[in-house]
Design an enzyme around this catalytic site. Structure first.
Site, PDB file in Angstrom:
ATOM      1  N   MET A 110      42.118  37.659  35.440  1.00 51.34           N
ATOM      2  CA  MET A 110      42.308  36.666  36.492  1.00 51.34           C
ATOM      3  C   MET A 110      42.373  35.278  35.858  1.00 51.34           C
ATOM      4  O   MET A 110      41.411  34.826  35.240  1.00 51.34           O
ATOM      5  CB  MET A 110      41.145  36.731  37.491  1.00 51.34           C
ATOM      6  CG  MET A 110      40.916  38.124  38.080  1.00 51.34           C
ATOM      7  SD  MET A 110      39.217  38.348  38.687  1.00 51.34           S
ATOM      8  CE  MET A 110      39.171  37.101  39.978  1.00 51.34           C
ATOM      9  N   LEU A 197      36.166  30.657  38.318  1.00 55.50           N
ATOM     10  CA  LEU A 197      37.084  30.325  37.225  1.00 55.50           C
ATOM     11  C   LEU A 197      37.588  31.588  36.538  1.00 55.50           C
ATOM     12  O   LEU A 197      37.361  32.686  36.998  1.00 55.50           O
ATOM     13  CB  LEU A 197      36.440  29.340  36.246  1.00 55.50           C
ATOM     14  CG  LEU A 197      35.922  28.035  36.883  1.00 55.50           C
ATOM     15  CD1 LEU A 197      35.341  27.120  35.828  1.00 55.50           C
ATOM     16  CD2 LEU A 197      36.998  27.326  37.667  1.00 55.50           C
ATOM     17  N   GLY A 198      38.355  31.412  35.432  1.00 52.66           N
ATOM     18  CA  GLY A 198      39.021  32.534  34.786  1.00 52.66           C
ATOM     19  C   GLY A 198      38.075  33.671  34.443  1.00 52.66           C
ATOM     20  O   GLY A 198      36.970  33.447  33.968  1.00 52.66           O
ATOM     21  N   SER A 199      38.504  34.901  34.660  1.00 56.15           N
ATOM     22  CA  SER A 199      37.594  36.023  34.489  1.00 56.15           C
ATOM     23  C   SER A 199      38.367  37.337  34.465  1.00 56.15           C
ATOM     24  O   SER A 199      39.594  37.349  34.344  1.00 56.15           O
ATOM     25  CB  SER A 199      36.562  36.022  35.619  1.00 56.15           C
ATOM     26  OG  SER A 199      37.197  35.782  36.863  1.00 56.15           O
ATOM     27  N   ARG A 200      37.650  38.455  34.630  1.00 54.42           N
ATOM     28  CA  ARG A 200      38.265  39.775  34.497  1.00 54.42           C
ATOM     29  C   ARG A 200      37.483  40.793  35.318  1.00 54.42           C
ATOM     30  O   ARG A 200      36.273  40.654  35.521  1.00 54.42           O
ATOM     31  CB  ARG A 200      38.268  40.142  33.009  1.00 54.42           C
ATOM     32  CG  ARG A 200      38.587  41.580  32.674  1.00 54.42           C
ATOM     33  CD  ARG A 200      38.678  41.714  31.179  1.00 54.42           C
ATOM     34  NE  ARG A 200      38.574  43.089  30.726  1.00 54.42           N
ATOM     35  CZ  ARG A 200      38.673  43.479  29.470  1.00 54.42           C
ATOM     36  NH1 ARG A 200      38.883  42.584  28.525  1.00 54.42           N
ATOM     37  NH2 ARG A 200      38.570  44.746  29.139  1.00 54.42           N
TER      38      ARG A 200
END
Length: 230
Positions: A110, A197-200
């Protein structure tokens, strides 16, 4: 809460961002007013307005929460994408923490621009929820799945299949929120959690599951079918 009750809710901005959006907006307006009325030159006002209104719009975009319903009423055997993003891993792995056998792992990265709400990938029951502190490697790296801060949510489908969903913090993400509670029923269309925020998100499925996506594919949370259980 079942699917019918979930469908009655109308959410445009995710509640995780309510405070930031409200107080941030008030702060931007107050500073802008001070610059407009308190400084002779209007240049600082326009510079501030352009910069911080842009930042505010980025924050609004990050906390957006589209209303989505899986279009197929038949969710038997279906594994739906728990998050927006693109596919970075499709492989069989030895999962020795819980299953002690091979599992099919599908990973979704993401970015900052994706919706960061997470949905339950299957209907069933939440067996357990566990949170682990850890590092903050870039979320797309293989070691991020085990070494980064993460939350593990084990789900059991009505057919008895166990599906592990893992929320993973990235290099920028510093907060994982999990709404799933042990022992509760869970349904596609319901929110599992939120990652800031950006992640997975990783999903571990039984070997023999039919993969319905491919590497690099852009997917949409709660709409794209990841796989079909055996």
């Amino acid at each position: 809460m079942g699917k019918i009750k979930r469908k009655l809710k109308k959410v445009r901005i995710h509640h995780e961002g309510t405070d930031q959006i409200l107080y941030g907006g008030i702060g931007v307006v107050l500073v802008a007013l001070l610059l407009w009325f308190g400084v002779d030159s209007k240049i600082p006002f326009w510079i501030f307005s352009v910069v911080f209104v842009t930042i505010y719009c980025v924050v609004l975009n990050f906390y957006r929460c589209p209303i989505r319903y899986f279009p197929n009423e038949d969710t038997d055997k279906v594994v739906v994408a728990p998050a927006d993003g693109h596919i970075v891993v499709i492989e069989e792995v030895e999962e020795n923490k819980y299953f002690h056998e091979k599992r099919l792992m599908i990973s979704i990265f993401m970015s900052l621009w994706n919706v960061h709400a997470n949905w339950f990938p299957v209907d069933g029951v939440v067996k357990f929820v566990k949170h682990f502190n850890g590092n903050f490697h870039k979320a797309w790296l293989p070691k991020a799945s085990e070494e980064n801060e993460h939350a593990d949510i084990m789900l059991k489908t009505p057919d008895g299949h166990e599906v592990l969903c893992r929320q993973i913090a990235g290099a920028v993400a510093r907060r994982i929120v999990t709404y799933a509670k042990e022992g509760e029923d869970c349904y596609i269309d319901e929110h599992l959690g939120f990652i800031k925020l950006g992640s997975r998100v990783d999903v571990f499925l039984p070997i023999g599951s039919e993969v319905c996506v491919k590497m690099g594919q852009s997917i949409t949370g709660n709409l794209t079918v990841l796989a079909k259980l055996p």
